[in-house]
Design a protein around this motif. Sequence first.
Motif, PDB file in Angstrom:
ATOM      1  N   ILE A   1     -10.861 -31.222  -3.170  1.00 59.43           N
ATOM      2  CA  ILE A   1     -11.842 -32.033  -2.448  1.00 59.43           C
ATOM      3  C   ILE A   1     -13.258 -31.592  -2.842  1.00 59.43           C
ATOM      4  CG2 ILE A   1     -12.664 -32.803  -0.195  1.00 59.43           C
ATOM      5  CD1 ILE A   1      -9.912 -31.957   0.939  1.00 59.43           C
ATOM      6  N   TYR A   2     -13.552 -30.340  -2.625  1.00 60.88           N
ATOM      7  CA  TYR A   2     -14.853 -29.742  -2.962  1.00 60.88           C
ATOM      8  C   TYR A   2     -14.629 -28.282  -3.331  1.00 60.88           C
ATOM      9  CZ  TYR A   2     -18.409 -33.149  -1.390  1.00 60.88           C
ATOM     10  OH  TYR A   2     -19.248 -34.227  -1.265  1.00 60.88           O
ATOM     11  N   PHE A   3     -15.557 -27.740  -4.090  1.00 66.39           N
ATOM     12  CA  PHE A   3     -15.559 -26.304  -4.282  1.00 66.39           C
ATOM     13  C   PHE A   3     -16.983 -25.771  -4.309  1.00 66.39           C
ATOM     14  CE2 PHE A   3     -16.666 -25.751  -8.815  1.00 66.39           C
ATOM     15  CZ  PHE A   3     -16.529 -27.049  -9.274  1.00 66.39           C
ATOM     16  N   SER A   4     -17.089 -24.478  -4.163  1.00 66.90           N
ATOM     17  CA  SER A   4     -18.397 -23.824  -4.111  1.00 66.90           C
ATOM     18  C   SER A   4     -18.337 -22.547  -4.935  1.00 66.90           C
ATOM     19  CB  SER A   4     -18.759 -23.487  -2.667  1.00 66.90           C
ATOM     20  OG  SER A   4     -19.887 -22.634  -2.626  1.00 66.90           O
ATOM     21  N   TYR A   5     -19.306 -22.350  -5.807  1.00 65.87           N
ATOM     22  CA  TYR A   5     -19.312 -21.163  -6.652  1.00 65.87           C
ATOM     23  C   TYR A   5     -20.379 -20.167  -6.231  1.00 65.87           C
ATOM     24  CZ  TYR A   5     -22.850 -24.085  -8.898  1.00 65.87           C
ATOM     25  OH  TYR A   5     -23.932 -24.896  -9.136  1.00 65.87           O
ATOM     26  N   ASP A   6     -21.099 -20.490  -5.146  1.00 68.96           N
ATOM     27  CA  ASP A   6     -22.106 -19.557  -4.636  1.00 68.96           C
ATOM     28  C   ASP A   6     -22.575 -20.073  -3.286  1.00 68.96           C
ATOM     29  OD1 ASP A   6     -24.946 -17.898  -6.265  1.00 68.96           O
ATOM     30  OD2 ASP A   6     -23.834 -17.422  -4.445  1.00 68.96           O
ATOM     31  N   VAL A   7     -23.242 -19.234  -2.562  1.00 64.75           N
ATOM     32  CA  VAL A   7     -23.796 -19.653  -1.267  1.00 64.75           C
ATOM     33  C   VAL A   7     -24.712 -20.847  -1.475  1.00 64.75           C
ATOM     34  CG1 VAL A   7     -25.248 -18.950   0.671  1.00 64.75           C
ATOM     35  CG2 VAL A   7     -23.632 -17.335  -0.321  1.00 64.75           C
ATOM     36  N   LYS A   8     -24.559 -21.836  -0.591  1.00 63.64           N
ATOM     37  CA  LYS A   8     -25.354 -23.078  -0.595  1.00 63.64           C
ATOM     38  C   LYS A   8     -25.092 -23.955  -1.827  1.00 63.64           C
ATOM     39  CE  LYS A   8     -29.113 -21.277   2.292  1.00 63.64           C
ATOM     40  NZ  LYS A   8     -28.600 -21.838   3.544  1.00 63.64           N
ATOM     41  N   MET A   9     -24.205 -23.561  -2.707  1.00 63.61           N
ATOM     42  CA  MET A   9     -23.874 -24.386  -3.863  1.00 63.61           C
ATOM     43  C   MET A   9     -22.542 -25.081  -3.622  1.00 63.61           C
ATOM     44  SD  MET A   9     -26.524 -23.696  -5.523  1.00 63.61           S
ATOM     45  CE  MET A   9     -26.256 -24.530  -7.079  1.00 63.61           C
ATOM     46  N   LYS A  10     -22.445 -26.318  -4.022  1.00 60.62           N
ATOM     47  CA  LYS A  10     -21.198 -27.050  -3.868  1.00 60.62           C
ATOM     48  C   LYS A  10     -21.069 -28.050  -4.998  1.00 60.62           C
ATOM     49  CE  LYS A  10     -23.423 -30.410  -0.845  1.00 60.62           C
ATOM     50  NZ  LYS A  10     -23.549 -30.949   0.520  1.00 60.62           N
ATOM     51  N   GLU A  11     -19.814 -28.349  -5.304  1.00 62.54           N
ATOM     52  CA  GLU A  11     -19.565 -29.387  -6.303  1.00 62.54           C
ATOM     53  C   GLU A  11     -18.395 -30.240  -5.851  1.00 62.54           C
ATOM     54  OE1 GLU A  11     -21.012 -27.369 -10.494  1.00 62.54           O
ATOM     55  OE2 GLU A  11     -19.458 -28.910 -10.430  1.00 62.54           O
ATOM     56  N   LYS A  12     -18.465 -31.521  -6.168  1.00 58.88           N
ATOM     57  CA  LYS A  12     -17.389 -32.430  -5.803  1.00 58.88           C
ATOM     58  C   LYS A  12     -16.166 -32.150  -6.656  1.00 58.88           C
ATOM     59  CE  LYS A  12     -20.459 -36.168  -4.382  1.00 58.88           C
ATOM     60  NZ  LYS A  12     -20.910 -37.551  -4.646  1.00 58.88           N
ATOM     61  N   GLY A  13     -15.020 -32.275  -6.006  1.00 58.14           N
ATOM     62  CA  GLY A  13     -13.766 -32.208  -6.727  1.00 58.14           C
ATOM     63  C   GLY A  13     -13.305 -33.602  -7.093  1.00 58.14           C
ATOM     64  N   ASP A  14     -12.001 -33.808  -7.012  1.00 55.59           N
ATOM     65  CA  ASP A  14     -11.435 -35.096  -7.425  1.00 55.59           C
ATOM     66  C   ASP A  14     -11.483 -36.168  -6.340  1.00 55.59           C
ATOM     67  OD1 ASP A  14      -8.983 -33.015  -8.946  1.00 55.59           O
ATOM     68  OD2 ASP A  14     -10.689 -34.002  -9.937  1.00 55.59           O
ATOM     69  N   ILE A  15     -11.486 -35.738  -5.081  1.00 52.52           N
ATOM     70  CA  ILE A  15     -11.431 -36.717  -3.974  1.00 52.52           C
ATOM     71  C   ILE A  15     -12.435 -36.358  -2.877  1.00 52.52           C
ATOM     72  CG2 ILE A  15      -9.061 -37.532  -4.357  1.00 52.52           C
ATOM     73  CD1 ILE A  15      -8.234 -35.493  -2.116  1.00 52.52           C
ATOM     74  N   PRO A  16     -13.725 -36.385  -3.146  1.00 55.08           N
ATOM     75  CA  PRO A  16     -14.704 -35.959  -2.147  1.00 55.08           C
ATOM     76  C   PRO A  16     -15.052 -36.996  -1.074  1.00 55.08           C
ATOM     77  CG  PRO A  16     -15.808 -36.631  -4.135  1.00 55.08           C
ATOM     78  CD  PRO A  16     -14.320 -36.737  -4.416  1.00 55.08           C
ATOM     79  N   GLU A  17     -14.656 -38.251  -1.321  1.00 53.28           N
ATOM     80  CA  GLU A  17     -15.083 -39.327  -0.409  1.00 53.28           C
ATOM     81  C   GLU A  17     -14.567 -39.092   1.006  1.00 53.28           C
ATOM     82  OE1 GLU A  17     -15.103 -40.358  -4.531  1.00 53.28           O
ATOM     83  OE2 GLU A  17     -13.353 -39.883  -3.278  1.00 53.28           O
ATOM     84  N   GLY A  18     -15.477 -39.195   1.958  1.00 56.43           N
ATOM     85  CA  GLY A  18     -15.119 -39.029   3.364  1.00 56.43           C
ATOM     86  C   GLY A  18     -15.228 -37.593   3.842  1.00 56.43           C
ATOM     87  N   TYR A  19     -15.606 -36.682   2.924  1.00 54.57           N
ATOM     88  CA  TYR A  19     -15.708 -35.263   3.259  1.00 54.57           C
ATOM     89  C   TYR A  19     -17.083 -34.727   2.871  1.00 54.57           C
ATOM     90  CZ  TYR A  19     -10.588 -35.668   3.067  1.00 54.57           C
ATOM     91  OH  TYR A  19      -9.287 -36.058   3.249  1.00 54.57           O
ATOM     92  N   SER A  20     -17.489 -33.665   3.560  1.00 54.26           N
ATOM     93  CA  SER A  20     -18.637 -32.883   3.118  1.00 54.26           C
ATOM     94  C   SER A  20     -18.292 -31.413   3.352  1.00 54.26           C
ATOM     95  CB  SER A  20     -19.908 -33.274   3.865  1.00 54.26           C
ATOM     96  OG  SER A  20     -19.767 -33.038   5.250  1.00 54.26           O
TER      97      SER A  20
END
Lengths: 112, 111
Positions: free
Chosen positions: A46-65
Amino acid sequence: DVKVTQSSRYLVKRTGEKVFLECVQDMDHENMFWYRQDPGLGLRLIYFSYDVKMKEKGDIPEGYSVSREKKERFSLILESASTNQTSMYLCASRPGGYNEQFFGPGTRLTVL
Amino acid sequence: SQQGEEDPQALSIQEGENATMNCSYKTSINNLQWYRQNSGRGLVHLILIRSNEREKHSGRLRVTLDTSKKSSSLLITASRAADTASYFCATDANDDYKLSFGAGTTVTVRA
């Protein structure tokens, strides 16, 4: 031992509710991930994060944060839950580099 | 997106027999990993094999990797009832730190 904990094992919510799923890891890992798992579809990112306050969309981000204000905590937010978000949600963390990933026990979310 | 595909989707064996499952993938990888998931639980890491390795052992587990065929196999020897679980392969591409999981093989070990 690395430990990844998730706030709930089972959760039942109503359509339209705002839902927070919390994940905490205790090994100072840089990377954290949220997946959903549905029968026959495997794990989808859905999402991943590689650092504090950093985020990147995965394959199915719609409807999520997501939110990552502290290194050890990664939250998944369903802004307005819908029945098609009924699923098993898995959080994972991973140190930097090409290493194994550590999973939490999962949250089984049912949206009515 | 899912890169790994496991085969078969399901496997039923007698206790004491060996279980073999395969994973195929599409792009070049840094490593390939296998995970186990007991019913309703999170995934547990079993073994990691790097792209320059061909075979790796861990207890009753044996993993092979053939990068020319873009495939891997997981062998569980002398299976036990406790091996009943779903097994997933995950590929680690060279260009990011995200794992791509297959849909898994469900293994049932009959007593």
